[in-house]
Design an enzyme around this catalytic site. Structure first.
Site, PDB file in Angstrom:
ATOM      1  N   ASP A  85       0.830  -1.219   0.000  1.00 30.48           N
ATOM      2  CA  ASP A  85       0.000   0.000   0.000  1.00 30.48           C
ATOM      3  C   ASP A  85       0.861   1.264   0.000  1.00 30.48           C
ATOM      4  O   ASP A  85       1.960   1.271   0.541  1.00 30.48           O
ATOM      5  CB  ASP A  85      -0.918  -0.028   1.243  1.00 30.48           C
ATOM      6  CG  ASP A  85      -2.092   0.921   1.099  1.00 30.48           C
ATOM      7  OD1 ASP A  85      -2.342   1.410  -0.025  1.00 30.48           O
ATOM      8  OD2 ASP A  85      -2.760   1.185   2.124  1.00 30.48           O
ATOM      9  N   HIS A 143       2.184   3.366  -9.103  1.00 20.51           N
ATOM     10  CA  HIS A 143       1.982   1.931  -9.360  1.00 20.51           C
ATOM     11  C   HIS A 143       3.167   1.346 -10.138  1.00 20.51           C
ATOM     12  O   HIS A 143       3.593   0.224  -9.883  1.00 20.51           O
ATOM     13  CB  HIS A 143       0.677   1.699 -10.126  1.00 20.51           C
ATOM     14  CG  HIS A 143      -0.543   2.104  -9.339  1.00 20.51           C
ATOM     15  ND1 HIS A 143      -0.690   1.778  -8.003  1.00 20.51           N
ATOM     16  CD2 HIS A 143      -1.654   2.805  -9.673  1.00 20.51           C
ATOM     17  CE1 HIS A 143      -1.850   2.263  -7.570  1.00 20.51           C
ATOM     18  NE2 HIS A 143      -2.449   2.901  -8.563  1.00 20.51           N
ATOM     19  N   LEU A 171      10.312 -20.961  -4.986  1.00 19.92           N
ATOM     20  CA  LEU A 171       9.469 -19.975  -4.288  1.00 19.92           C
ATOM     21  C   LEU A 171       8.059 -20.063  -4.841  1.00 19.92           C
ATOM     22  O   LEU A 171       7.865 -20.004  -6.061  1.00 19.92           O
ATOM     23  CB  LEU A 171      10.001 -18.551  -4.526  1.00 19.92           C
ATOM     24  CG  LEU A 171       9.091 -17.418  -4.047  1.00 19.92           C
ATOM     25  CD1 LEU A 171       9.058 -17.338  -2.515  1.00 19.92           C
ATOM     26  CD2 LEU A 171       9.544 -16.066  -4.613  1.00 19.92           C
TER      27      LEU A 171
HETATM   28  C1  IPE Z   1      -5.417  -2.773  -0.085  1.00 21.38           C
HETATM   29  O1  IPE Z   1      -5.075  -1.441  -0.261  1.00 21.38           O
HETATM   30  C2  IPE Z   1      -5.407  -3.497  -1.403  1.00 21.38           C
HETATM   31  C3  IPE Z   1      -4.102  -3.691  -2.013  1.00 21.38           C
HETATM   32  C4  IPE Z   1      -2.938  -3.367  -1.501  1.00 21.38           C
HETATM   33  C5  IPE Z   1      -4.119  -4.305  -3.312  1.00 21.38           C
HETATM   34  P1  IPE Z   1      -6.183  -0.301  -0.443  1.00 21.38           P
HETATM   35  O2  IPE Z   1      -5.459   0.966  -0.609  1.00 21.38           O
HETATM   36  O3  IPE Z   1      -7.134  -0.697  -1.507  1.00 21.38           O
HETATM   37  O4  IPE Z   1      -6.950  -0.367   0.955  1.00 21.38           O
HETATM   38  P2  IPE Z   1      -7.832   0.721   1.705  1.00 21.38           P
HETATM   39  O5  IPE Z   1      -8.895   1.158   0.752  1.00 21.38           O
HETATM   40  O6  IPE Z   1      -6.935   1.849   2.090  1.00 21.38           O
HETATM   41  O7  IPE Z   1      -8.364   0.015   2.910  1.00 21.38           O
HETATM   42  C1  IPE Z   2      -1.546   0.237  -3.363  1.00 28.31           C
HETATM   43  O1  IPE Z   2      -1.340   1.617  -3.414  1.00 28.31           O
HETATM   44  C2  IPE Z   2      -1.800  -0.344  -4.723  1.00 28.31           C
HETATM   45  C3  IPE Z   2      -3.166  -0.864  -4.918  1.00 28.31           C
HETATM   46  C4  IPE Z   2      -4.118  -0.846  -4.034  1.00 28.31           C
HETATM   47  C5  IPE Z   2      -3.467  -1.411  -6.232  1.00 28.31           C
HETATM   48  P1  IPE Z   2      -2.559   2.635  -3.408  1.00 28.31           P
HETATM   49  O2  IPE Z   2      -2.950   2.934  -4.797  1.00 28.31           O
HETATM   50  O3  IPE Z   2      -3.661   2.140  -2.528  1.00 28.31           O
HETATM   51  O4  IPE Z   2      -1.863   3.901  -2.761  1.00 28.31           O
HETATM   52  P2  IPE Z   2      -2.502   4.938  -1.739  1.00 28.31           P
HETATM   53  O5  IPE Z   2      -3.047   4.161  -0.585  1.00 28.31           O
HETATM   54  O6  IPE Z   2      -3.570   5.679  -2.478  1.00 28.31           O
HETATM   55  O7  IPE Z   2      -1.339   5.817  -1.343  1.00 28.31           O
HETATM   56 MG    MG Z   3      -4.082   2.384  -0.567  1.00 34.64          MG
END
Ligand code: IPE
Ligand code: IPE
Ligand code: MG
Length: 246
Positions: free
Chosen positions: A22, A39, A134
């Site tokens: 995240d 990303h 792995l």
């Molecule tokens: C969780 O992250 C999903 C992934 C890392 C793929 P999100 O960014 O979607 O989660 P919330 O919305 O902050 O809980």
């Molecule tokens: C995690 O990073 C990637 C996915 C959930 C696909 P985010 O896109 O949730 O990044 P933040 O939380 O907005 O910083």
């Molecule tokens: Mg996120």
């Protein structure tokens, strides 16, 4: 890095590490870049980690949360970019996975994905099925509640078909109906970016996992930080409901 690796006991490695990757969006925002650039950088962090986990570290099972069943709620351009990025990632890494003994599996509803990525994933799963260095489990279009409901549906079908005696159903046999059938439960679940929640990740399998939250944003997460996490995990006392070891 080499001093860090000495702090980790090879005999006490977690059998399974699961990561909620995240913070990509915030990483990009801090640099004045569009979210998708985060990303892209996140994919590079994943690449680094997979290479290290399967190589020098010798980890056996790694789960990466790449896209949740709730992530469809994001703007269409971001979802499209993520699907394209995942497709490209798996396509480009396939040769290396085969060479390095990485077996790819996917937890999640493949049927709900665009057909192109579904095919890329199916092909990579098939081509790496014999690898055993792995196990890389990518949680893609994954939601733990969806996984549990699906498991219940599969249990019911097996019972109706006379292949399962419901009286004999227990925690172990139920777990065989989850995506993670055959993989040990995660010993560690790591979440980056400072959020302290599971966001519908591995709710069943997390029952006794050690949880690690770090403020590091996913694109900045390094193998060195994984080593620190494992060293700290090795100092924790796991009780599984038993008494304290004195
Ligand atoms: C969780 O992250 C999903 C992934 C890392 C793929 P999100 O960014 O979607 O989660 P919330 O919305 O902050 O809980
Ligand atoms: C995690 O990073 C990637 C996915 C959930 C696909 P985010 O896109 O949730 O990044 P933040 O939380 O907005 O910083
Ligand atoms: Mg996120």
């Amino acid at each position: 890095m080499s001093t860090l690796i000495k702090q980790v006991r090879a005999d006490g490695l977690p059998r399974h590490v699961a990561v909620i990757m995240d913070g990509n969006g915030r990483w990009a925002k801090a640099r004045g870049l569009p979210r998708v650039a985060g990303h892209q950088a996140g994919a590079q962090a994943a690449e680094r980690l997979i290479r290290f986990a399967g190589g020098k570290l010798g980890l056996k099972n790694l789960t990466l949360f790449a896209f949740s069943t709730e992530n469809w709620n994001r703007p269409a351009e971001e979802v499209d970019f993520l699907m394209h990025l995942l497709d490209q990632f798996i396509t480009e890494k396939l040769k290396e996975f085969i060479r390095e003994g990485v077996r790819l599996i996917v937890s999640g509803d493949l049927g709900g994905l665009p057909s192109q990525i579904r095919e890329t994933v199916r092909n990579a799963i098939e081509q790496t099925a014999q690898n055993d260095r792995l196990l890389l489990n990518v949680a893609l279009n994954y939601g733990a509640r969806q996984e549990i409901v699906r498991a219940c549906q599969r249990v019911a079908s097996a019972a109706v078909a006379g292949k399962l005696n419901l009286v004999e159903l227990d925690e172990n046999s139920f777990a065989c109906f989850l995506y993670t059938d055959g993989i040990p439960d995660p010993d560690i679940i790591i979440r980056t970016s400072g959020e302290m929640r599971l966001s519908n990740f591995l709710l069943w399998q997390a029952a006794y996992a050690e949880l690690y939250f770090t403020g590091t944003l996913w694109p900045d997460f390094t193998p060195a930080e994984l080593l620190k996490t494992i060293a700290s995990y090795q100092k924790r006392e796991r009780r599984f409901g038993g008494v304290r070891n004195v």
